[in-house]
Design a protein around this motif. Sequence first.
Motif, PDB file in Angstrom:
ATOM      1  N   PRO A 108     -74.918  -4.808 159.175  1.00  0.00           N
ATOM      2  CA  PRO A 108     -73.836  -5.775 159.401  1.00  0.00           C
ATOM      3  C   PRO A 108     -72.655  -5.191 160.179  1.00  0.00           C
ATOM      4  O   PRO A 108     -71.834  -5.945 160.704  1.00  0.00           O
ATOM      5  CB  PRO A 108     -73.420  -6.152 157.980  1.00  0.00           C
ATOM      6  N   LYS A 128     -75.224 -11.690 156.400  1.00  0.00           N
ATOM      7  CA  LYS A 128     -74.807 -10.669 157.358  1.00  0.00           C
ATOM      8  C   LYS A 128     -74.504 -11.219 158.744  1.00  0.00           C
ATOM      9  O   LYS A 128     -73.918 -10.528 159.580  1.00  0.00           O
ATOM     10  CB  LYS A 128     -75.878  -9.586 157.447  1.00  0.00           C
ATOM     11  N   TYR A 207     -71.169  -6.359 153.243  1.00  0.00           N
ATOM     12  CA  TYR A 207     -70.062  -6.062 154.143  1.00  0.00           C
ATOM     13  C   TYR A 207     -68.910  -7.023 153.841  1.00  0.00           C
ATOM     14  O   TYR A 207     -69.137  -8.193 153.493  1.00  0.00           O
ATOM     15  CB  TYR A 207     -70.542  -6.237 155.586  1.00  0.00           C
ATOM     16  N   ARG A 210     -68.651 -10.990 154.148  1.00  0.00           N
ATOM     17  CA  ARG A 210     -70.026 -11.482 154.235  1.00  0.00           C
ATOM     18  C   ARG A 210     -70.713 -11.408 152.872  1.00  0.00           C
ATOM     19  O   ARG A 210     -71.937 -11.434 152.781  1.00  0.00           O
ATOM     20  CB  ARG A 210     -70.811 -10.702 155.297  1.00  0.00           C
ATOM     21  N   TYR A 266     -81.122  -8.905 152.500  1.00  0.00           N
ATOM     22  CA  TYR A 266     -80.726  -8.113 151.336  1.00  0.00           C
ATOM     23  C   TYR A 266     -81.937  -7.734 150.509  1.00  0.00           C
ATOM     24  O   TYR A 266     -82.932  -8.473 150.446  1.00  0.00           O
ATOM     25  CB  TYR A 266     -79.748  -8.902 150.459  1.00  0.00           C
TER      26      TYR A 266
END
Length: 297
Positions: A108, A128, A207, A210, A266
Amino acid sequence: MKKIIGFMLAFLVITGCQAKDDEAPVLSLSKSRVQIALNESIDYLQYVEKAYDKKDGDLIKQVNYTTIDTSTVGKKTIHYDVKDQAGNQSQTDLIVDVVEYFGDLINPVTAQADIVENPDDVTVLVNKLHEIPEGWKPDDLEKVIDCSQKLRHEANEAYTRFYQAAKVKGIDIYTISGYREPETQELYWNNVVKVSGEEHAIQYNAYPRRSEHELGLCVDVSYTTEGDRLSEKVADSALGKFIESDAYQYGFILRYPKDKVRITGYNYEPWHIRYVGVELATQLHNENKTLEEYYEG
């Protein structure tokens, strides 16, 4: 003279019966947006689902497209078009995110994310490649049923019902993490990068801006308060099985399934549930889809 007039009349009748072709061909893609690894080659036609004209038939070989540079990361667009023999044209675009991957996970840090326009919507997609507007925070947060963690009002009401239903079945359930302030998420990320490195952070942390935790619509739950509370062991617990079978009835989805890592971006998180409303949760459950696949159409 009579023969000439007769010939001309016959010609006019014949040509008059021929309908003018002013209908554009059908041009459709299998996806509207895809992710391509940095420096990866592209088979441009693999995304063309259909190129067809009622009169000319299959036009796949006549499809034209622009090319993109995959040597740099970023959001790019492929323009497709096709014409039939009458000159009618159809056009469509494919959005391509050229990204860096660590295994199946997008980096990301270098990925170019879209800023979502509807962060208040309970079905909003944040990942992301879709980030929360800077400065946005939910304004209806409230404490959840068993601790000081917080969720937005609608999600909290649903979570209370989910929590109570688990308790009625004798299932242990503990709320580990709910809403996170943007500043907290940024602190988490920076600390992990400092201690364990950026590659580790990419694999195990969201991140800043996000993270769904910043929406106030997701919650991490566990069957225990001891040891490694958030691990794949949750999946094998009574709570994990209850999430799989019943969470959708309360408007929650298992956000990061084991077999959809490349799609969600993820790693598998059997403890992370996300509120999207009963209607959408039921649809995603029945169709075995992630939120990304739902928005892909």
